[in-house]
Structure formats: C-alpha cells, structure tokens
Design an enzyme around this catalytic site. Structure first.
Site, mmCIF file in Angstrom:
data_model
loop_
_atom_site.group_PDB
_atom_site.id
_atom_site.type_symbol
_atom_site.label_atom_id
_atom_site.label_comp_id
_atom_site.label_asym_id
_atom_site.label_seq_id
_atom_site.Cartn_x
_atom_site.Cartn_y
_atom_site.Cartn_z
ATOM 1 N N GLY A 47 18.325 73.801 -8.565
ATOM 2 C CA GLY A 47 19.033 75.001 -8.119
ATOM 3 C C GLY A 47 19.652 74.731 -6.760
ATOM 4 O O GLY A 47 19.048 74.089 -5.895
ATOM 5 N N LYS A 227 36.784 61.457 -5.165
ATOM 6 C CA LYS A 227 38.044 61.636 -4.447
ATOM 7 C C LYS A 227 37.837 62.068 -2.998
ATOM 8 O O LYS A 227 38.805 62.223 -2.246
ATOM 9 C CB LYS A 227 38.912 62.673 -5.166
ATOM 10 C CG LYS A 227 39.308 62.263 -6.580
ATOM 11 C CD LYS A 227 40.122 63.365 -7.257
ATOM 12 C CE LYS A 227 40.497 62.971 -8.682
ATOM 13 N NZ LYS A 227 41.256 64.044 -9.373
ATOM 14 N N ALA A 253 24.781 66.872 -5.970
ATOM 15 C CA ALA A 253 25.522 66.212 -4.895
ATOM 16 C C ALA A 253 26.338 67.214 -4.091
ATOM 17 O O ALA A 253 26.444 67.118 -2.860
ATOM 18 C CB ALA A 253 26.432 65.128 -5.470
ATOM 19 N N ASP A 255 25.604 70.345 -3.606
ATOM 20 C CA ASP A 255 24.683 71.126 -2.773
ATOM 21 C C ASP A 255 24.237 70.322 -1.557
ATOM 22 O O ASP A 255 24.061 70.873 -0.468
ATOM 23 C CB ASP A 255 23.478 71.561 -3.602
ATOM 24 C CG ASP A 255 23.876 72.405 -4.798
ATOM 25 O OD1 ASP A 255 24.579 73.415 -4.596
ATOM 26 O OD2 ASP A 255 23.509 72.050 -5.937
#
Length: 299
Positions: A47, A227, A253, A255
């Site tokens: 989460g 990117k 990633a 978060d």
C-alpha cells in the site's frame, strides 16, 4: 532545546494497508484456463501509505501511519513488518472488517499486473487524533480513493496547518472522474505517474499533461519510470533522468519516489534536488521484490 518549527517536522501518511503477494520470474501473465509458475515469491506489507512511510523512516524522517488494519492472520503478519520499518503506529485502528486486504502482483520484466481486494472503509477512527499530532508538518495521501472516501481530508489538514501531497494511484473506477482535480483542491504536491496523468488529462505527452495539471496545483511531479521524472511549478518544467540499476520488481517504486521527493521538499531543497532525491529512492525500491523490502536489510 527543540524549537516549535523543528518539532513539527513529521509526516502523516494516510491510506489502506495491504498484504502484497508478489510473484516474480514470470515469462508472461496468466491467461484464463491455464496455469503458469513463478520462480520467486515474496509476501510483503504494501500500500502506498506504508511504502512511502517506510522510505521516509529509512531516511530519518519521523512518520506515522493513519490507517485501518484487520485482525486476520495476513494483517497481523504485515503489522510485524510495518513495526520493524520504524514507522510510528500510534494512529493505526484495528478492526475486524479492515482485513484481509490483499494485492496479488504478477511481475513480468519491468511491468506488473495487480489483483486487489479492499476491505471495509478507508476512514480510520484515529483521524482526528492524527491530524492533531503536534509533531506533524505534512500529510501524504497515498491514493485518490482515500480522498474520495474522505472528501474533507485536505481541508481538515489545512486547518491544522499541514502541507499536503497526493498520489492519485491507479483506480480505473476513479481515475477518469471529471471531478478529480476539483476534489484535490488545496493539495500542494500532486504526484501522478505518466499513465495516471494521461487518464486525467487525455495527454500522453509529459509536457502537455503537466501544462494541463499545473494550473490546479502549486507543484506537479510526473513519474516516468525508466524515462525519469518531471516537475512543473509556475510554468517552469524540470526533468531528471532515471538511474541505471538492476530491476527486480517495480512495485512501490512510485511511492518510494514520493518519499524521497517529500523528504527533500520538507528540507527546503531545490526542485531539481527534490527530483533527484525521488529518483534515488525509487531506484533503490526496484532492486527487491516488495516496495519496502530492501529497507529491511538496512540498505
């Protein structure tokens, strides 16, 4: 003696807590009627609220979770992981109807698919106490779904003098809501990824999406994975490239990026430095299965 400004340096992170079942080493996603086998699996606390909080705690930032957690075995298991992360759990509400709350993640290369079960309402009974926490300086809302369920959350935080960040997070039932941006009024940092920004604005181009989002928020961050990431405020756009690292699992990633950016932003770093901090945190997260799993090793 600690000054009042120094005392108010903590982050309050609100959102649902999940037990993540993460399958890795897949050649392709499952299809109906057929069984496939994963070479790896992790069970991890998940989460966005927890993952961001764990990375903030790892950076030395005091952070507390405002959330509901079930009393079932899966919820109990992830609570032990959350406690080990160093996140303050004083505002956790334990309730039978809050679990089990589970996400199954199937990871194929650098992409993944999710299957999630939510349980009970998002509003914790501890919210008033959490917003009254005299150390809190900032509220991070880990998914728009939480704000959708608690529509006065931003205004209540602002009344307490808190700055606010929000990651819309992907929810197909809400991400296309035409009232989303209006519902986010008062948010200081808006943190979508490219796919979410396209769903909200209709623009796949990062610069065009930022231009459409920027009028609604003082600062918009756009996460683009490999990117890199973009920031826009007052019509000024910045871009920072991604780091080249071995990728095991990209779950969480974004978060982790949120945590890095927020931590630097609260330290009053430049926007460029904040972007680089976010990318550094996100790059660390992708090197293990589970958004906060690598932190347990002390890396």
């Amino acid at each position: 003696m600690m000054t009042h400004a120094e005392k108010r340096s903590a982050v309050l992170s609100i959102g649902r807590i999940y037990c993540d079942l993460i399958f890795t080493g897949l050649g392709h996603l499952p299809v109906l009627g057929r069984e496939i086998y994963a070479s790896g699996m992790e069970i991890a606390a998940g989460g966005g609220a927890f993952i961001a909080a764990a990375h903030l705690a790892h950076a030395g930032r005091k952070v507390a979770l405002a959330a509901r957690l079930g009393t079932d075995s899966l919820s109990t298991g992830v609570e032990e992981q959350i406690r080990d992360s160093g996140v303050d759990l004083r505002f956790i509400e334990h309730a039978d109807d809050a679990g089990p709350q589970v996400t199954v993640a199937a990871v194929v290369g650098q992409d993944r698919a999710f299957l999630t079960r939510r349980a009970g309402p998002a509003l914790p009974a501890t919210l008033d106490a959490a917003l009254d926490w005299d150390e809190a300086r900032h509220l991070h809302i880990a998914e728009y779904a939480t704000l959708h369920e608690i529509p006065d959350l931003v205004s209540r935080a602002k009344e307490k003098g808190l700055t606010v960040s929000l990651d819309p997070s992907w929810d197909a039932t809400l991400i296309y809501d035409r009232g989303l941006l209006q519902a986010c009024e008062g948010v200081d940092l808006f943190l979508p990824n490219l796919e979410e920004a396209e769903a909200i604005t209709g623009s796949a181009d990062p610069e065009a999406a930022l231009a459409k989002l920027s009028p609604a928020f003082p600062l918009v961050l756009l996460k683009g994975g490999a990117k890199g990431a973009w920031a826009m405020s007052n019509g000024r756009m910045l871009h920072a490239p991604a780091e080249t690292v071995p990728v095991i699992d990209t779950t969480g990633a974004g978060d982790a990026f949120n945590a890095g950016f927020i931590d630097a932003w609260l330290n009053e770093a430049s926007e460029d430095a904040c972007l680089k901090a976010g990318i550094r945190f996100g790059s660390r997260a992708v090197q293990a299965a589970g958004g906060a799993k690598l932190l347990a090793s002390g890396d």
